[in-house]
Design a protein around this motif. Sequence first.
Motif, short mmCIF file in Angstrom:
data_model
loop_
_atom_site.label_atom_id
_atom_site.label_comp_id
_atom_site.label_asym_id
_atom_site.label_seq_id
_atom_site.Cartn_x
_atom_site.Cartn_y
_atom_site.Cartn_z
N GLN A 165 0.81 -1.21 0.00
CA GLN A 165 0.00 0.00 0.00
C GLN A 165 0.85 1.26 0.00
OE1 GLN A 165 -3.09 -0.05 2.94
NE2 GLN A 165 -3.72 -2.13 2.46
N ASN A 166 2.11 1.15 -0.34
CA ASN A 166 2.98 2.32 -0.38
C ASN A 166 2.81 3.04 -1.70
OD1 ASN A 166 4.55 1.91 2.19
ND2 ASN A 166 4.85 -0.05 1.18
N GLN A 167 2.56 4.32 -1.62
CA GLN A 167 2.20 5.07 -2.81
C GLN A 167 3.40 5.42 -3.68
OE1 GLN A 167 1.33 9.40 -2.15
NE2 GLN A 167 1.23 8.76 -0.03
N ILE A 168 3.12 5.62 -4.98
CA ILE A 168 4.10 6.14 -5.92
C ILE A 168 4.06 7.66 -5.81
CG2 ILE A 168 4.71 6.40 -8.34
CD1 ILE A 168 3.62 3.62 -8.84
N SER A 169 5.20 8.25 -5.48
CA SER A 169 5.26 9.69 -5.26
C SER A 169 5.59 10.47 -6.52
CB SER A 169 6.32 10.01 -4.19
OG SER A 169 6.09 9.28 -3.01
N SER A 170 6.38 9.86 -7.42
CA SER A 170 6.85 10.60 -8.59
C SER A 170 7.23 9.62 -9.69
CB SER A 170 8.05 11.48 -8.21
OG SER A 170 8.54 12.20 -9.32
N ILE A 171 7.03 10.04 -10.95
CA ILE A 171 7.48 9.26 -12.10
C ILE A 171 8.09 10.22 -13.12
CG2 ILE A 171 5.85 7.36 -11.84
CD1 ILE A 171 4.07 8.68 -13.92
N GLN A 172 9.06 9.73 -13.90
CA GLN A 172 9.63 10.54 -14.97
C GLN A 172 10.27 9.66 -16.03
OE1 GLN A 172 13.10 12.98 -14.36
NE2 GLN A 172 12.61 14.33 -16.05
N PHE A 173 9.99 9.98 -17.29
CA PHE A 173 10.65 9.30 -18.40
C PHE A 173 12.11 9.76 -18.48
CE2 PHE A 173 6.32 8.58 -19.98
CZ PHE A 173 6.43 7.28 -20.50
N SER A 174 12.97 8.84 -18.91
CA SER A 174 14.37 9.19 -19.14
C SER A 174 14.47 10.07 -20.38
CB SER A 174 15.21 7.93 -19.34
OG SER A 174 14.79 7.24 -20.52
N PRO A 175 15.57 10.83 -20.54
CA PRO A 175 15.73 11.69 -21.73
C PRO A 175 15.63 10.93 -23.04
CG PRO A 175 17.33 12.30 -20.05
CD PRO A 175 16.66 11.04 -19.56
N SER A 176 16.01 9.65 -23.05
CA SER A 176 15.92 8.85 -24.28
C SER A 176 14.52 8.31 -24.50
CB SER A 176 16.90 7.68 -24.20
OG SER A 176 16.50 6.74 -23.21
N GLY A 177 13.70 8.29 -23.45
CA GLY A 177 12.37 7.73 -23.54
C GLY A 177 12.32 6.22 -23.39
N HIS B 291 13.21 4.48 -20.59
CA HIS B 291 12.94 4.05 -19.22
C HIS B 291 12.00 5.01 -18.52
CE1 HIS B 291 16.93 2.16 -20.10
NE2 HIS B 291 16.35 1.13 -19.51
N LEU B 292 11.36 4.51 -17.48
CA LEU B 292 10.50 5.32 -16.63
C LEU B 292 10.96 5.15 -15.19
CD1 LEU B 292 7.87 7.10 -16.67
CD2 LEU B 292 6.65 5.03 -15.98
N ALA B 293 11.33 6.25 -14.54
CA ALA B 293 11.76 6.23 -13.14
C ALA B 293 10.52 6.30 -12.25
CB ALA B 293 12.68 7.39 -12.85
N ILE B 294 10.53 5.50 -11.17
CA ILE B 294 9.38 5.40 -10.27
C ILE B 294 9.89 5.54 -8.84
CG2 ILE B 294 7.46 3.94 -9.51
CD1 ILE B 294 8.05 2.34 -12.22
N VAL B 295 9.35 6.51 -8.11
CA VAL B 295 9.72 6.74 -6.71
C VAL B 295 8.53 6.41 -5.83
CG1 VAL B 295 10.36 8.47 -4.99
CG2 VAL B 295 11.43 8.50 -7.24
N THR B 296 8.75 5.59 -4.81
CA THR B 296 7.69 5.25 -3.86
C THR B 296 8.07 5.73 -2.47
OG1 THR B 296 8.60 3.09 -3.30
CG2 THR B 296 7.14 3.18 -5.20
N ASP B 297 7.08 5.71 -1.58
CA ASP B 297 7.36 6.25 -0.25
C ASP B 297 8.05 5.25 0.67
OD1 ASP B 297 5.34 4.54 0.40
OD2 ASP B 297 3.96 6.05 1.16
N ASP B 298 8.41 4.06 0.15
CA ASP B 298 9.19 3.14 0.98
C ASP B 298 10.40 2.60 0.24
OD1 ASP B 298 8.07 1.29 -0.80
OD2 ASP B 298 8.05 -0.28 0.72
#
Length: 411
Positions: free
Chosen positions: A288-300, A302-309
């Motif tokens: 149940q830990n939420q995803i706080s942020s996402i961002q595509f890499s400059p090349s497109g 990959h996708l970075a995913i940050v969670t609260d744990d």
Amino acid sequence: MCSTEENAAEVQSTSADPALILELKTRRPPSLEGRPGCETWSVDFSPDGAWFAWSMGHGIVWVVAWPLDSQEGQRGEVDRADKSFSCGHPVWGLAFGPRASKAEKPPSKGNDNNGDALLLATGLENGVIKMWNVLTGVSVLELQGHEGVVRNLIFPPNGTLTLVSSSRDKTLRVWDLAHKGKKVQVLSGHKDWISCCCVSSDCSMMATVGRFDRMVCLWSLRSYTYIRNLTGGAHKTLYLLSACDFSPDGALLATAAFSGASWWIDLWDPYTAQKLATLTGYFEEYGQNQISSIQFSPSGLHLAIVTDDRALGIWEPGKSALSMQTKADRDSNGLCCKYHPQGGVIATGTRDGHVRFWRAPQAVPGLRHLCRAALRHSVSTHQVEPLPLPKRILEFLTYRDISSHVSPHSH
């Protein structure tokens, strides 16, 4: 290197995680230790990758020359020294602006004979946006109008002095900084807090997600009008939305949502409102830990995913597993992330006011990917579909082939 004086930061590079390059830890006066308001809600690299900024909490923004071991600051370049900006209120959003030329120079309160300026916008808890000249350390402008926390700030990638801000007051504002922010477009449509905002690479569209109203809204950055809501109330269960990001070619929009039991990421075609894939199986371990942020890499790729744990996870759309994930760390919740403009490094901000720099997976883009990215940067899905091309190529160009690679756990 970062200053180690009080209320600044110290560098630490020792870690059991091989992906961790280094960590900047905030050093606060004893009077601030243990007090709320120390979160790093936002981080950013300058467009040329030469500067890094983060909101280290308690209304302080710290800006350092990148890379941190650069020797340029020792060559008589005074403006390359580390800088701090006291904003007076907690900082929730920040963004570097483009370097302004003499022909399009931002307003300044002081004398600036450098011929150019690097702007830094800071969005404050009281609804004010403060603009800073990074090279001189001077506050050059205050933008007022928001009635709630300014959560996100974005300078569109076309290099103009335009600033997009989103707020907990349920509005989106587009400021013309060349006219000292007096020309502003106010966009309304959300029924509750706007959690995140992003702009497409061709600067034609903006996307916003409402945390509690469950809306993924698309807006025209050309006519300043509402286009559509991507969710359309299709989900029957209660859920929240937290983050969004366009792919570098603007042909994909990723959104992160939470249903109360698990998190998932939706991939959309922003032109047709078609949901291309819903990715859930990869994130079951987050519980149940939420995803706080996402961002595509400059090349497109990959996708970075940050969670609260967990500090960071990297996913390559179309693959059946994460390319990289860091160890669980409940003592240092992740809040935000940002790729370096040239890729290879990701910065993540934490709830305790620290910043970590991670070695990101790098892959050489294939010719097929490069051709698709070049085409989709300027050609919409509606323009691609009528082309007399084989079905398989059309599916690749419109990313509709992603769904055939989705994990069995996804739906």
